[in-house]
Design a protein around this motif. Structure first.
Motif, PDB file in Angstrom:
ATOM      1  N   ALA A 158      29.588  81.468  35.862  1.00 22.58           N
ATOM      2  CA  ALA A 158      30.903  81.987  36.256  1.00 22.58           C
ATOM      3  C   ALA A 158      30.880  83.506  36.252  1.00 22.58           C
ATOM      4  O   ALA A 158      30.103  84.123  35.512  1.00 22.58           O
ATOM      5  N   CYS A 159      31.724  84.101  37.091  1.00 25.73           N
ATOM      6  CA  CYS A 159      31.857  85.571  37.091  1.00 25.73           C
ATOM      7  C   CYS A 159      33.285  85.933  37.463  1.00 25.73           C
ATOM      8  O   CYS A 159      33.957  85.196  38.171  1.00 25.73           O
ATOM      9  N   THR A 160      33.743  87.053  36.951  1.00 25.71           N
ATOM     10  CA  THR A 160      35.058  87.562  37.321  1.00 25.71           C
ATOM     11  C   THR A 160      35.071  89.072  37.109  1.00 25.71           C
ATOM     12  O   THR A 160      34.416  89.588  36.196  1.00 25.71           O
ATOM     13  N   PHE A 161      35.798  89.778  37.963  1.00 23.49           N
ATOM     14  CA  PHE A 161      35.992  91.212  37.752  1.00 23.49           C
ATOM     15  C   PHE A 161      37.060  91.395  36.680  1.00 23.49           C
ATOM     16  O   PHE A 161      37.954  90.562  36.534  1.00 23.49           O
ATOM     17  N   THR A 162      36.953  92.475  35.919  1.00 17.66           N
ATOM     18  CA  THR A 162      38.041  92.815  34.999  1.00 17.66           C
ATOM     19  C   THR A 162      39.160  93.428  35.847  1.00 17.66           C
ATOM     20  O   THR A 162      39.196  93.204  37.047  1.00 17.66           O
ATOM     21  N   ASN A 163      40.043  94.201  35.267  1.00 24.22           N
ATOM     22  CA  ASN A 163      41.184  94.710  36.044  1.00 24.22           C
ATOM     23  C   ASN A 163      40.823  95.853  36.997  1.00 24.22           C
ATOM     24  O   ASN A 163      41.691  96.484  37.568  1.00 24.22           O
ATOM     25  N   SER A 164      39.523  96.108  37.146  1.00 22.72           N
ATOM     26  CA  SER A 164      39.083  97.093  38.147  1.00 22.72           C
ATOM     27  C   SER A 164      37.833  96.560  38.822  1.00 22.72           C
ATOM     28  O   SER A 164      37.229  95.595  38.368  1.00 22.72           O
ATOM     29  N   ASP A 165      37.447  97.221  39.923  1.00 23.20           N
ATOM     30  CA  ASP A 165      36.223  96.823  40.640  1.00 23.20           C
ATOM     31  C   ASP A 165      34.968  97.283  39.909  1.00 23.20           C
ATOM     32  O   ASP A 165      33.861  96.958  40.311  1.00 23.20           O
ATOM     33  N   MET A 166      35.149  98.058  38.847  1.00 23.38           N
ATOM     34  CA  MET A 166      33.999  98.730  38.224  1.00 23.38           C
ATOM     35  C   MET A 166      33.326  97.926  37.123  1.00 23.38           C
ATOM     36  O   MET A 166      32.245  98.266  36.669  1.00 23.38           O
ATOM     37  N   GLN A 167      33.966  96.835  36.673  1.00 24.92           N
ATOM     38  CA  GLN A 167      33.364  96.029  35.604  1.00 24.92           C
ATOM     39  C   GLN A 167      33.379  94.551  35.971  1.00 24.92           C
ATOM     40  O   GLN A 167      34.327  94.068  36.586  1.00 24.92           O
ATOM     41  N   LEU A 168      32.315  93.874  35.571  1.00 24.88           N
ATOM     42  CA  LEU A 168      32.133  92.469  35.922  1.00 24.88           C
ATOM     43  C   LEU A 168      31.802  91.679  34.655  1.00 24.88           C
ATOM     44  O   LEU A 168      30.979  92.104  33.853  1.00 24.88           O
ATOM     45  N   LEU A 169      32.476  90.543  34.500  1.00 25.22           N
ATOM     46  CA  LEU A 169      32.264  89.676  33.347  1.00 25.22           C
ATOM     47  C   LEU A 169      31.544  88.417  33.820  1.00 25.22           C
ATOM     48  O   LEU A 169      31.954  87.822  34.823  1.00 25.22           O
ATOM     49  N   THR A 170      30.473  88.027  33.142  1.00 27.88           N
ATOM     50  CA  THR A 170      29.702  86.862  33.584  1.00 27.88           C
ATOM     51  C   THR A 170      29.456  85.903  32.414  1.00 27.88           C
ATOM     52  O   THR A 170      29.460  86.308  31.253  1.00 27.88           O
ATOM     53  N   SER A 171      29.226  84.622  32.761  1.00 26.03           N
ATOM     54  CA  SER A 171      28.801  83.642  31.755  1.00 26.03           C
ATOM     55  C   SER A 171      27.591  82.903  32.290  1.00 26.03           C
ATOM     56  O   SER A 171      27.389  82.826  33.502  1.00 26.03           O
ATOM     57  N   SER A 172      26.800  82.356  31.376  1.00 28.61           N
ATOM     58  CA  SER A 172      25.500  81.845  31.797  1.00 28.61           C
ATOM     59  C   SER A 172      25.058  80.614  31.019  1.00 28.61           C
ATOM     60  O   SER A 172      25.557  80.329  29.921  1.00 28.61           O
ATOM     61  N   GLY A 173      24.080  79.916  31.597  1.00 30.76           N
ATOM     62  CA  GLY A 173      23.450  78.785  30.925  1.00 30.76           C
ATOM     63  C   GLY A 173      22.609  79.198  29.741  1.00 30.76           C
ATOM     64  O   GLY A 173      22.128  78.348  28.989  1.00 30.76           O
ATOM     65  N   ASP A 174      22.431  80.518  29.551  1.00 35.41           N
ATOM     66  CA  ASP A 174      21.671  80.977  28.374  1.00 35.41           C
ATOM     67  C   ASP A 174      22.548  81.030  27.112  1.00 35.41           C
ATOM     68  O   ASP A 174      22.103  81.484  26.060  1.00 35.41           O
ATOM     69  N   GLY A 175      23.814  80.567  27.232  1.00 31.61           N
ATOM     70  CA  GLY A 175      24.695  80.488  26.066  1.00 31.61           C
ATOM     71  C   GLY A 175      25.453  81.767  25.764  1.00 31.61           C
ATOM     72  O   GLY A 175      26.122  81.863  24.734  1.00 31.61           O
ATOM     73  N   THR A 176      25.359  82.757  26.654  1.00 28.83           N
ATOM     74  CA  THR A 176      26.047  84.039  26.410  1.00 28.83           C
ATOM     75  C   THR A 176      27.008  84.379  27.537  1.00 28.83           C
ATOM     76  O   THR A 176      26.912  83.849  28.641  1.00 28.83           O
ATOM     77  N   CYS A 177      27.916  85.292  27.233  1.00 25.60           N
ATOM     78  CA  CYS A 177      28.733  85.974  28.244  1.00 25.60           C
ATOM     79  C   CYS A 177      28.366  87.455  28.170  1.00 25.60           C
ATOM     80  O   CYS A 177      27.850  87.912  27.148  1.00 25.60           O
ATOM     81  N   ALA A 178      28.625  88.189  29.247  1.00 27.15           N
ATOM     82  CA  ALA A 178      28.254  89.608  29.244  1.00 27.15           C
ATOM     83  C   ALA A 178      29.199  90.410  30.128  1.00 27.15           C
ATOM     84  O   ALA A 178      29.733  89.904  31.117  1.00 27.15           O
ATOM     85  N   LEU A 179      29.407  91.674  29.733  1.00 25.12           N
ATOM     86  CA  LEU A 179      30.232  92.613  30.504  1.00 25.12           C
ATOM     87  C   LEU A 179      29.309  93.673  31.087  1.00 25.12           C
ATOM     88  O   LEU A 179      28.495  94.261  30.365  1.00 25.12           O
ATOM     89  N   TRP A 180      29.425  93.906  32.402  1.00 22.90           N
ATOM     90  CA  TRP A 180      28.509  94.808  33.107  1.00 22.90           C
ATOM     91  C   TRP A 180      29.263  95.920  33.821  1.00 22.90           C
ATOM     92  O   TRP A 180      30.394  95.719  34.275  1.00 22.90           O
ATOM     93  N   ASP A 181      28.605  97.078  33.935  1.00 27.68           N
ATOM     94  CA  ASP A 181      29.122  98.163  34.759  1.00 27.68           C
ATOM     95  C   ASP A 181      28.581  97.960  36.173  1.00 27.68           C
ATOM     96  O   ASP A 181      27.366  97.896  36.372  1.00 27.68           O
ATOM     97  N   VAL A 182      29.476  97.854  37.151  1.00 28.71           N
ATOM     98  CA  VAL A 182      29.059  97.531  38.526  1.00 28.71           C
ATOM     99  C   VAL A 182      28.239  98.657  39.146  1.00 28.71           C
ATOM    100  O   VAL A 182      27.232  98.431  39.812  1.00 28.71           O
ATOM    101  N   GLU A 183      28.666  99.903  38.889  1.00 21.35           N
ATOM    102  CA  GLU A 183      28.005 101.051  39.530  1.00 21.35           C
ATOM    103  C   GLU A 183      26.566 101.220  39.053  1.00 21.35           C
ATOM    104  O   GLU A 183      25.633 101.356  39.849  1.00 21.35           O
ATOM    105  N   SER A 184      26.376 101.168  37.729  1.00 15.38           N
ATOM    106  CA  SER A 184      25.044 101.452  37.176  1.00 15.38           C
ATOM    107  C   SER A 184      24.243 100.184  36.859  1.00 15.38           C
ATOM    108  O   SER A 184      23.066 100.261  36.524  1.00 15.38           O
ATOM    109  N   ALA A 185      24.903  99.011  36.957  1.00 12.81           N
ATOM    110  CA  ALA A 185      24.286  97.716  36.608  1.00 12.81           C
ATOM    111  C   ALA A 185      23.848  97.678  35.139  1.00 12.81           C
ATOM    112  O   ALA A 185      22.926  96.961  34.773  1.00 12.81           O
ATOM    113  N   GLN A 186      24.525  98.472  34.293  1.00 13.33           N
ATOM    114  CA  GLN A 186      24.200  98.507  32.863  1.00 13.33           C
ATOM    115  C   GLN A 186      24.987  97.425  32.121  1.00 13.33           C
ATOM    116  O   GLN A 186      26.140  97.150  32.442  1.00 13.33           O
ATOM    117  N   LEU A 187      24.361  96.845  31.101  1.00 18.29           N
ATOM    118  CA  LEU A 187      25.041  95.901  30.224  1.00 18.29           C
ATOM    119  C   LEU A 187      25.915  96.693  29.251  1.00 18.29           C
ATOM    120  O   LEU A 187      25.422  97.536  28.507  1.00 18.29           O
TER     121      LEU A 187
END
Length: 353
Positions: A158-187
């Motif tokens: 699953a994935c969803t943007f936060t309240n701006s286009d600049m951050q992305l929230l993801t979930s995975s089969g690896d058992g974790t969720c993560a918040l990412w910076d869209v511009e720099s692709a940094q965790l």
């Protein structure tokens, strides 16, 4: 290696016993606050009349099951993803396909619209989440501007943007969720607490929402603080995998759908489950849920091809919507609350109103 951190006199078995005792005490404390049932409180509330929701549009274009959909904030456009390796952007009014992006990975399991409506994110079995900017130029191919933002060690669920286009929230089969910076692709933040695949997540609906909820194969629904990465609340009431979690419009509660054929409703302020939506005649798993704009109705899609509409307060089923010819994988209410879109394994999307 795992036992190196144990104190003198401790064993794994003793720690497990202590953990079980603490859980029991927590449940006892929660039950002390359980003064009245939601259905009892709702007895004085007027009964809802049956709904006349019909299929108004059928969107055909995928050659395989549709796994995920998301509405654009403009209340008109939709994005859908499929295991044929395609993501399609639709105009729900005219049924036109505005963009069709082919990905190198065939199983595209998740997709999301950016708040501005100028980009979509998607990902799947390639463990990545990519962002495609959308332009009004019909000759421009969004795939050429694709940007890889997130990378997990297992499939993206699953994935969803936060309240701006600049951050992305993801979930995975690896058992974790993560918040990412869209511009720099940094965790920016990772969230560890599930002990199996995370299948779904949903962001709290307020503008300054700093929490989100996730559900997975460990039968747990966890509420997280995005700033600290901490798991602040956890609920373990289902008997099987949680396929979908969805916040109540006020942000004070959420619902979950599970393979155990039930949907459940949790109040975050009371820190407990307050309602279960089930019937003896419903034996198939629930795959997806969403609330009406008022929060009075809960739309739930099931593996028996039906969408059941529940009265959130009274816990009763108001109506059943038929039309799909295979499992309903996703239901999503439009941002203005006037229409419901459902996606199914029958390769179609339906707009109900």
């Amino acid at each position: 290696m795992a036992c190196q951190g144990l104190q003198a006199g401790e064993s794994l078995a003793s720690l497990k016993r202590e953990s079980a005792n603490l859980k029991k005490k927590l449940d006892e404390e929660r039950n002390k606050l359980n003064d009245v049932e939601l259905s009892k409180v709702a007895e004085k509330v007027e009964v809802l009349s049956s709904l006349s929701i019909k299929t108004r549009r059928v969107l055909k274009g995928h050659n395989n099951k549709v796994l995920c959909i998301d509405w654009c904030k403009d209340k008109r456009r939709l994005v859908s993803s499929s295991p044929e390796g395609r993501v399609i952007v639709w105009d729900a009014f005219t049924l036109n396909k505005e963009h069709a992006m082919s990905l190198p990975c065939t199983w595209v399991m998740a997709c999301a619209y950016a708040p501005s409506g100028c980009a979509v994110a998607c990902g799947g079995l390639d463990n990545k989440c990519c962002v495609f900017p959308l332009s009004m130029d019909p000759n421009e191919n969004p795939v050429t501007k694709k940007k890889s933002v997130a990378m997990h060690t297992n499939y993206l669920s699953a994935c969803t943007f936060t309240n701006s286009d600049m951050q992305l929230l993801t979930s995975s089969g690896d058992g974790t969720c993560a918040l990412w910076d869209v511009e720099s692709a940094q965790l920016l933040q990772s969230f560890h607490g599930h002990t199996a695949d995370v299948l779904s997540l949903d962001l709290a609906p307020s503008e300054t929402g700093n929490t989100f909820v996730s559900g997975g194969c460990d039968k747990k629904a966890n509420v997280w603080d995005m700033r600290s990465g901490q798991n602040i609340q956890s609920f373990e009431n289902h008997q099987s995998d949680i396929n979908c979690v969805k916040y109540y419009p006020s942000g004070d509660a959420f619902a979950s759908a599970s393979d155990d054929a039930t949907c459940r409703f949790y109040d975050l302020r009371a820190d407990r489950e307050v309602a279960v939506y089930q019937k003896d005649s419903i034996i198939f798993g629930a795959s997806t849920v969403d609330f009406s704009l008022s929060g009075r109705l809960l739309f739930a899609g099931y593996n028996d091809y039906a969408i059941n509409v529940w009265d959130v307060l009274k816990g009763t089923r108001i109506s059943t919507m038929y039309g799909h010819e295979n499992r309903v994988s996703r239901v999503r209410l439009s941002p203005d609350g006037t229409a419901l879109c459902s996606a199914s394994w029958d390769n179609t999307l339906r707009i109900w109103a």
